[in-house]
Every structure is written in C-alpha cells, then in structure tokens.
Design an enzyme around this catalytic site. Structure first.
Site, PDB file in Angstrom:
ATOM      1  N   ASP A 189      -1.532  -0.235  -1.009  1.00  0.00           N
ATOM      2  CA  ASP A 189      -2.022  -1.680  -0.854  1.00  0.00           C
ATOM      3  C   ASP A 189      -0.951  -2.212  -2.200  1.00  0.00           C
ATOM      4  O   ASP A 189      -1.191  -3.501  -2.274  1.00  0.00           O
ATOM      5  CB  ASP A 189      -3.293  -1.852  -1.399  1.00  0.00           C
ATOM      6  CG  ASP A 189      -4.273  -1.424  -0.420  1.00  0.00           C
ATOM      7  OD1 ASP A 189      -3.808  -1.380   1.094  1.00  0.00           O
ATOM      8  OD2 ASP A 189      -5.373  -1.480  -0.443  1.00  0.00           O
ATOM      9  N   GLY A 207      -8.659  -3.549  -6.588  1.00  0.00           N
ATOM     10  CA  GLY A 207      -8.390  -3.768  -8.194  1.00  0.00           C
ATOM     11  C   GLY A 207      -7.383  -2.879  -8.767  1.00  0.00           C
ATOM     12  O   GLY A 207      -6.423  -3.160  -9.346  1.00  0.00           O
ATOM     13  N   GLY A 208      -7.338  -1.470  -8.490  1.00  0.00           N
ATOM     14  CA  GLY A 208      -6.708  -0.512  -8.898  1.00  0.00           C
ATOM     15  C   GLY A 208      -4.957  -0.740  -8.406  1.00  0.00           C
ATOM     16  O   GLY A 208      -3.868  -0.987  -9.288  1.00  0.00           O
ATOM     17  N   SER A 209      -4.738  -1.167  -7.351  1.00  0.00           N
ATOM     18  CA  SER A 209      -3.589  -1.481  -6.632  1.00  0.00           C
ATOM     19  C   SER A 209      -2.977  -2.786  -7.265  1.00  0.00           C
ATOM     20  O   SER A 209      -1.840  -2.828  -7.773  1.00  0.00           O
ATOM     21  CB  SER A 209      -3.561  -1.713  -5.202  1.00  0.00           C
ATOM     22  OG  SER A 209      -4.217  -0.380  -4.602  1.00  0.00           O
ATOM     23  N   LEU A 238     -11.804  -3.973  -2.898  1.00  0.00           N
ATOM     24  CA  LEU A 238     -10.922  -5.146  -3.267  1.00  0.00           C
ATOM     25  C   LEU A 238      -9.813  -4.954  -3.865  1.00  0.00           C
ATOM     26  O   LEU A 238      -9.224  -5.933  -4.590  1.00  0.00           O
ATOM     27  CB  LEU A 238     -12.208  -5.936  -4.357  1.00  0.00           C
ATOM     28  CG  LEU A 238     -13.444  -6.151  -4.029  1.00  0.00           C
ATOM     29  CD1 LEU A 238     -14.401  -6.469  -5.159  1.00  0.00           C
ATOM     30  CD2 LEU A 238     -13.494  -7.181  -2.847  1.00  0.00           C
ATOM     31  N   ALA A 280     -14.550  -0.594  -4.739  1.00  0.00           N
ATOM     32  CA  ALA A 280     -15.331  -1.540  -3.964  1.00  0.00           C
ATOM     33  C   ALA A 280     -14.444  -2.209  -2.628  1.00  0.00           C
ATOM     34  O   ALA A 280     -14.893  -3.002  -1.972  1.00  0.00           O
ATOM     35  CB  ALA A 280     -15.483  -2.877  -4.788  1.00  0.00           C
ATOM     36  N   LYS A 303      -8.408  -8.594  -3.731  1.00  0.00           N
ATOM     37  CA  LYS A 303      -8.214  -9.086  -2.368  1.00  0.00           C
ATOM     38  C   LYS A 303      -9.445  -8.792  -1.520  1.00  0.00           C
ATOM     39  O   LYS A 303     -10.130  -7.957  -1.595  1.00  0.00           O
ATOM     40  CB  LYS A 303      -7.074  -8.504  -1.607  1.00  0.00           C
ATOM     41  CG  LYS A 303      -6.909  -6.981  -1.749  1.00  0.00           C
ATOM     42  CD  LYS A 303      -7.916  -6.239  -0.400  1.00  0.00           C
ATOM     43  CE  LYS A 303      -7.924  -4.739  -0.602  1.00  0.00           C
ATOM     44  NZ  LYS A 303      -8.472  -4.057   0.472  1.00  0.00           N
TER      45      LYS A 303
HETATM   46  O1  C5P Z   1      -2.600   5.089  -0.522  1.00  0.00           O
HETATM   47  P1  C5P Z   1      -3.904   5.199  -1.089  1.00  0.00           P
HETATM   48  O2  C5P Z   1      -3.862   6.078  -2.448  1.00  0.00           O
HETATM   49  O3  C5P Z   1      -4.266   4.009  -1.457  1.00  0.00           O
HETATM   50  O4  C5P Z   1      -4.766   5.821  -0.313  1.00  0.00           O
HETATM   51  C1  C5P Z   1      -5.780   6.714  -0.591  1.00  0.00           C
HETATM   52  C2  C5P Z   1      -6.330   7.527   0.696  1.00  0.00           C
HETATM   53  O5  C5P Z   1      -6.619   6.806   1.664  1.00  0.00           O
HETATM   54  C3  C5P Z   1      -5.118   8.461   1.089  1.00  0.00           C
HETATM   55  O6  C5P Z   1      -4.863   9.505   0.437  1.00  0.00           O
HETATM   56  C4  C5P Z   1      -5.649   8.865   2.591  1.00  0.00           C
HETATM   57  O7  C5P Z   1      -6.124   9.811   2.706  1.00  0.00           O
HETATM   58  C5  C5P Z   1      -6.063   7.482   2.852  1.00  0.00           C
HETATM   59  N1  C5P Z   1      -5.502   6.355   3.736  1.00  0.00           N
HETATM   60  C6  C5P Z   1      -5.325   6.690   4.888  1.00  0.00           C
HETATM   61  N2  C5P Z   1      -4.422   5.603   5.408  1.00  0.00           N
HETATM   62  C7  C5P Z   1      -4.011   4.382   4.946  1.00  0.00           C
HETATM   63  C8  C5P Z   1      -4.323   4.408   3.724  1.00  0.00           C
HETATM   64  C9  C5P Z   1      -4.747   5.419   2.835  1.00  0.00           C
HETATM   65  O8  C5P Z   1      -5.461   7.507   5.644  1.00  0.00           O
HETATM   66  N3  C5P Z   1      -3.398   3.659   5.723  1.00  0.00           N
END
Ligand code: C5P
Length: 297
Positions: free
Chosen positions: A146, A111-113, A109, A107, A19
């Site tokens: 995501d 990918g992992g999500s 993008l 990146a 994305k």
């Molecule tokens: O949810 P995810 O594992 O993708 O997010 C990675 C890190 O990015 C979270 O641990 C958090 O520190 C930060 N984050 C945030 N606000 C968001 C999404 C992610 O602070 N809306």
C-alpha cells in the site's frame, strides 16, 4: 487545511494520513501467493506525524509517541523505508525521526504504509535528495503493497497487489463515521482465509469499471463492497455483528476498510448529521467512533 510538509525550527514535520478502501475487489490469487486486487483507496484527515531532525550521532534514531505498543526496532516500517531509501542512494543519512502515532494499528487504515511513505517523502525533502517520482515508487513498492498509494493520491484506483496506482482525476468529497473496534486484525491471516468468489468478482468488476470510466467515486463507494469481509468476519465474528448492529440503526451501509478491523459509514456532509450519527452509534452500540473527511492531498 493542514499541509503535508511543515518546516519547524528543529527540522521538518511530515503528516501521514490514513486511508479507507471505498471499494475492494479481489480478482484472484497469484502464483506468488499475493492476491490480485482492484481497489479504490481514499486518504482521510486522520494523521500520524513524523518529525525529521538532525541527530546528535550517526544512523537512524526512531522515537515513538502516542500508541505505546508500537515497536521502534528494525521491523517498524519507518526503519524499513529508511533502509530502502539508503539502499537506493548508496549511503546513509543520519536522522532522528519522532513518530507520533494516532492511526490505530491493525485496523485496515494503512497507518504503517503511510508512515513508510512519509519516511520516503520526508527523507527526500529533509536531505534534499531530489529523487524522481519513479525512484520513490520503486522504493515504495519494495517496502509494502500500500506504500505507493500514499506517495500519490489523494484518491486512486490500485491494482496488482495494490502497488500499481492510477490516480483519479476528480476528487470525491465525503464524510464518514469511522468505527474503531478494540481489535487488531492480521492482514496476512485475512488473506490466508480468503475464499475466492469468481461470480461476485465478475459482477462487481463490471460495475466498478463503468463507474471508474466516469471517475464516479461516489457511485463506486455506494457499491459498499469489500471482498475481504467474509474472511475477516470468519476470523472475527464480533466485527460482522458490529456491522449488522450499526446497519440496523438505519443510518446506511457499513463497509470494512482493507483487511479490517475498522468499519465505516458514509454520511451526509450537512451540518450536524455526522455528529448525530456518531452519537447514536456510540450510545446504542457502544463502539468508539470518529468523524473523518476525505483528505485533499
Ligand atoms: O504487502 P504487505 O506486507 O502489506 O502484505 C501483508 C500480507 O498480506 C502479505 O504477506 C500477503 O500474505 C498478504 N497480501 C496478499 N495480497 C495482497 C496484499 C497482501 O495476499 N494484494
């Protein structure tokens, strides 16, 4: 057009698209440490693939092809998503998943999500679980911010920490040059560095809200706003330089996707235009880049 699910003689192939964030606004920091977002995400036609097959033994066997640096251990989001599905249904499904990784890591993008979402959708299909959308979204939200976007789409307005999805009824057809610097960013570190700009948010929120009322993603994308740029650029000044160099070529505005490191430039869909822009960027800046289109599912 390539479909998301493709039955194979040995099992089921699932495509996991990348994305870009056409707009990303941060509304502020929440008490739980996450940041409240207002972002328009759009899937593009750059895919990882996951092949689901019956394994010789019990449990989940994960194999990775493509990008060698990816771990196949329990921290891989494919494992995390599979565990979340098993916890939801109360049993394990023996499966071998071969992930062919093409989307660059770190990146911005998704990918992992996207791999996690493809795992949830793939297991649902492969093992004929018939889980309702509500359950899929509940599992997705627990795996990452995501993931839910990738369970739906192809273009959505995402709020909360990114997991609350509202699909946009009208597709925005676009072509973009995606610049892929040889650099991985850490989403966590970019958010940690984020300094809120309440005035910018208020201004951009009103503009975005007006465009979304008309489902006008083209105007939303022309805002070229990603409020994570300052914190990402503070960590990686070379990305700010890259953005400025590409913009000085006069091809258009350059925007960071998510928390970086990929940057993109929307280009005209006229034949030859993308190819021309891509060659100019490669030759004058020396940055790896590819042409991508909006994905239709
Ligand atoms: O949810 P995810 O594992 O993708 O997010 C990675 C890190 O990015 C979270 O641990 C958090 O520190 C930060 N984050 C945030 N606000 C968001 C999404 C992610 O602070 N809306």
């Amino acid at each position: 057009m390539q479909k998301q699910f493709e039955p194979k003689s040995s099992g089921l192939l699932v495509r996991a698209p990348a994305k870009i964030n056409l707009v990303l606004l941060v509304a502020g920091k929440r008490d739980d440490g996450y940041h409240e977002l207002e972002t328009v995400m759009a899937k593009i036609d750059l895919f990882d693939t996951l092949l689901f097959e019956s394994p010789p033994g019990p449990g989940v066997e994960l194999l990775c092809r493509g990008k060698a640096e990816l771990s196949t251990g329990p921290d891989n989001l494919v494992h995390k998503a599979a565990r979340a599905v098993f916890a939801h249904i109360g049993r394990e499904i023996p499966v071998r998943i071969t992930l062919n990784k093409r989307i660059p890591l770190g990146a911005g993008l998704g990918g992992g999500s996207s791999d996690a979402a493809a795992t949830i959708l793939g297991l649902n299909e492969f093992a004929k679980l018939a889980l309702p959308t509500e359950s899929l979204l509940q599992i997705g939200a627990a795996v990452g911010s995501d993931v839910n976007f990738f369970l739906g789409g192809p273009q959505s307005f995402c709020t909360g920490r990114g997991e609350t999805i509202s699909e946009i009824p009208k597709i925005f057809f676009f072509r973009a040059i995606l610049m892929l610097p040889k650099l991985n960013t850490s989403t966590k570190m970019v958010y940690e560095r984020y300094v809120h700009d309440a005035a910018q948010y208020a201004r951009q929120h009103d503009r975005l809200a007006a465009f979304l009322r008309r489902s006008d993603l083209e105007s939303a994308a022309q805002m070229a706003v990603n409020m994570l740029e300052p914190s990402c650029f503070a960590l990686h000044p070379e990305l700010e330089k890259l953005k400025a160099s590409v913009e000085s070529l006069g091809l258009g505005r350059v925007t960071l996707s998510g928390s970086g490191s990929a940057l993109y430039l929307l280009v005209s869909a006229l034949p030859g235009q993308a190819q021309r822009a891509q060659s100019i960027i490669r030759e004058r800046i020396g940055c790896e880049c590819i042409t991508v289109n909006n994905n239709r599912w």
